[in-house]
Scaffold this active site. Structure first.
Site, PDB file in Angstrom:
ATOM      1  CB  SER A  90      10.595  25.878 -13.030  1.00 26.22           C
ATOM      2  OG  SER A  90       9.886  26.046 -11.840  1.00 26.22           O
ATOM      3  CE1 TYR A 108      11.044  22.185 -10.283  1.00 29.05           C
ATOM      4  CE2 TYR A 108      11.612  20.391 -11.768  1.00 29.05           C
ATOM      5  CZ  TYR A 108      10.961  21.599 -11.520  1.00 29.05           C
ATOM      6  OH  TYR A 108      10.264  22.205 -12.520  1.00 29.05           O
ATOM      7  CE  LYS A 123      12.886  22.104 -14.897  1.00 25.80           C
ATOM      8  NZ  LYS A 123      12.867  21.580 -16.287  1.00 25.80           N
TER       9      LYS A 123
HETATM   10  C1  WQD Z   1       0.963  24.944  -4.882  1.00 25.51           C
HETATM   11  C2  WQD Z   1       0.432  25.341  -3.523  1.00 25.51           C
HETATM   12  C3  WQD Z   1       1.159  23.911  -1.749  1.00 25.51           C
HETATM   13  C4  WQD Z   1      -1.069  20.310  -2.771  1.00 25.51           C
HETATM   14  C5  WQD Z   1       4.947  23.537  -8.739  1.00 25.51           C
HETATM   15  C6  WQD Z   1       5.649  22.315  -9.230  1.00 25.51           C
HETATM   16  C7  WQD Z   1       7.057  22.614  -9.633  1.00 25.51           C
HETATM   17  C8  WQD Z   1       7.107  23.863 -10.469  1.00 25.51           C
HETATM   18  C9  WQD Z   1       6.427  25.033  -9.814  1.00 25.51           C
HETATM   19  C10 WQD Z   1       7.218  23.460 -12.781  1.00 25.51           C
HETATM   20  C11 WQD Z   1       1.500  25.212  -2.431  1.00 25.51           C
HETATM   21  C12 WQD Z   1      -0.355  23.875  -1.902  1.00 25.51           C
HETATM   22  C13 WQD Z   1      -0.547  21.592  -2.824  1.00 25.51           C
HETATM   23  C14 WQD Z   1      -1.947  19.950  -1.699  1.00 25.51           C
HETATM   24  C15 WQD Z   1      -1.743  22.170  -0.821  1.00 25.51           C
HETATM   25  N1  WQD Z   1       6.485  23.611 -11.714  1.00 25.51           N
HETATM   26  N2  WQD Z   1      -0.885  22.500  -1.862  1.00 25.51           N
HETATM   27  N3  WQD Z   1      -2.252  20.902  -0.769  1.00 25.51           N
HETATM   28  O1  WQD Z   1       4.826  23.881  -5.098  1.00 25.51           O
HETATM   29  O2  WQD Z   1       4.171  25.883  -6.468  1.00 25.51           O
HETATM   30  O3  WQD Z   1       5.419  23.895  -7.484  1.00 25.51           O
HETATM   31  O4  WQD Z   1       5.066  24.624  -9.586  1.00 25.51           O
HETATM   32  O5  WQD Z   1       8.375  23.553 -12.944  1.00 25.51           O
HETATM   33  O6  WQD Z   1       7.513  21.504 -10.368  1.00 25.51           O
HETATM   34  O7  WQD Z   1       5.664  21.388  -8.172  1.00 25.51           O
HETATM   35  O8  WQD Z   1       2.975  23.778  -6.839  1.00 25.51           O
HETATM   36  O9  WQD Z   1       0.811  22.641  -6.893  1.00 25.51           O
HETATM   37  O10 WQD Z   1       2.711  21.601  -5.537  1.00 25.51           O
HETATM   38  O11 WQD Z   1       1.608  23.676  -4.717  1.00 25.51           O
HETATM   39  O12 WQD Z   1      -2.032  23.010   0.048  1.00 25.51           O
HETATM   40  O13 WQD Z   1      -2.442  18.798  -1.591  1.00 25.51           O
HETATM   41  O14 WQD Z   1      -0.610  24.428  -3.158  1.00 25.51           O
HETATM   42  O15 WQD Z   1       1.529  23.897  -0.370  1.00 25.51           O
HETATM   43  O16 WQD Z   1       1.329  26.262  -1.495  1.00 25.51           O
HETATM   44  P1  WQD Z   1       4.368  24.426  -6.375  1.00 25.51           P
HETATM   45  P2  WQD Z   1       2.009  22.811  -6.011  1.00 25.51           P
END
Ligand code: WQD
Length: 351
Positions: free
Chosen positions: A126, A151, A155
């Site tokens: 990741s 997490y 990785k």
């Molecule tokens: C993206 C953006 C949130 C929800 C994910 C996976 C992790 C890894 C990497 C695989 C952030 C914002 C989110 C909401 C929001 N994947 N958000 N409101 O954090 O980049 O990590 O990708 O290994 O396992 O979790 O992805 O989709 O959680 O968030 O504003 O209700 O969307 O703050 O800026 P993230 P995400």
């Protein structure tokens, strides 16, 4: 026909990868204890491919049960290892559960790879291994920074374990660093099935739009980005899936001289949260009900991939753009609603 063992085959990326592998001539088996996945997703895989995929409902933390799979399938050519817990927030609250599950399962698998001399091993890593990068886009040579969560540490540690393993074993390994996988297979027969309230952005958007969630929060708009919201690299899950097939083919064709290779799997485009919402509103024709909330602890401010190595070395061509991602995600959410009782019943069994 090469037989590939896919761990976590009932999961989001695992199920899409099963489809791509079958469509490219591989024989596949899955191992998934369904602790975080819905076995019904394999019915969708069958509707797309015409193939009924065998799933071993086994916890990879149980060595004996894992070993038995290899005894029964001594002709496994390669393994794609997805099975792991992946919630950033949950890992902060339950670090030991994450280290135990994600590392013990990997170690058991590698012991079997060593004993049964499995030639190829592809690991689901990741972009979280980069932490908060100083320079973007990140390349595979961008030095990893301290992870933002347990997490992320699982990785980073997983990559190190596999790298050291590959130095003293003939198995050739590839580490695939995903950015943000989103969307659903164009057939709308498989897609993401978050259990409980979705933490990830796109399912939060689609569940709000369909009325499952009353409102969505944008976690912060005061970051140092072009519109103040966090910047990410969203990539269609079917493009991610195809990269796994290409990675296996790359190993089978003997195109690598290294024991362990790393590839970034991102679109190469940085998109902010607010831009992602606008893209969704455009393809759905719906105004999304959201408010600006506080920053989410552990969030990386901005990251996106330099994906040139995967494009040139693997011959990876990205087929879906941001609107395709939002369109398929929205269509899948509508599909799940039609089968709400069906999927809900099954998810209820899982909890
Ligand atoms: C993206 C953006 C949130 C929800 C994910 C996976 C992790 C890894 C990497 C695989 C952030 C914002 C989110 C909401 C929001 N994947 N958000 N409101 O954090 O980049 O990590 O990708 O290994 O396992 O979790 O992805 O989709 O959680 O968030 O504003 O209700 O969307 O703050 O800026 P993230 P995400």
């Amino acid at each position: 026909m090469s037989k590939i063992l896919v761990t976590g085959g009932c999961g989001y990326i695992g199920s899409h990868t099963l489809v791509d592998l079958v469509e490219n001539g591989f024989e596949v088996i899955s191992v998934d204890n369904n602790s975080r996945s819905n076995p019904l997703i394999l019915d969708g895989v069958e509707r797309i491919t015409g193939k009924k995929i065998k799933n071993y409902k086994v916890d990879l933390c149980n060595f004996d049960d894992t070993y038995a799979i290899f005894q029964e399938n001594e002709d496994i050519t390669g393994i794609i290892h997805f099975a792991a817990f992946k919630s950033v927030g949950e890992s902060v609250a339950h670090p030991i559960m994450y280290f135990e599950n994600n590392l013990n399962s990997l170690l058991n698998l590698l012991k079997c790879v060593q004993e049964f001399k499995v030639p190829y091993f592809v690991f689901s890593s990741s972009c979280t291994v980069y932490g908060n990068p100083d320079v973007i886009p990140v390349t595979e040579n961008t030095p990893p920074k301290p992870a933002e969560s347990p997490y992320g540490y699982t990785k980073q540690m997983g990559e190190q374990i596999i790298s050291e393993f590959s130095k003293v074993n003939p198995t050739q390994c590839i580490l695939l660093r995903y950015f943000n996988p989103v969307g659903a297979h164009p057939s709308i027969q498989i897609g993401e099935l978050p259990i409980g309230k979705p933490a990830n952005l796109v399912p939060a958007i689609t569940q709000t739009a369909i009325g499952k969630l009353p409102q969505m929060q944008v976690w912060g708009n005061d970051y140092d980005t072009r519109d103040g919201s966090c910047l990410r690299d969203y990539i269609h899950v079917s493009d991610i899936a195809h990269a796994h097939t290409l990675a296996l083919q790359y190993l089978i064709d003997g195109r690598t001289m290294k024991s362990c290779e790393v590839f970034n799997l991102g679109s190469g485009n940085g998109v902010t949260v607010l831009e992602a919402i606008k893209a969704f509103e455009k393809v759905s024709g719906q105004q999304l009900n959201y408010v600006i909330g506080p920053r989410r602890p552990g969030d990386v401010v901005a990251i996106y991939a330099n994906n040139e190595y995967a494009v040139t070395e693997l011959g990876w061509h990205i087929r879906f753009d941001l609107e395709d991602m939002m369109d398929t995600a929205w269509k899948w959410e509508q599909h799940v609603k039609q089968d709400e009782s069906f999927f809900h019943r099954q998810n209820a069994k899982l909890n």
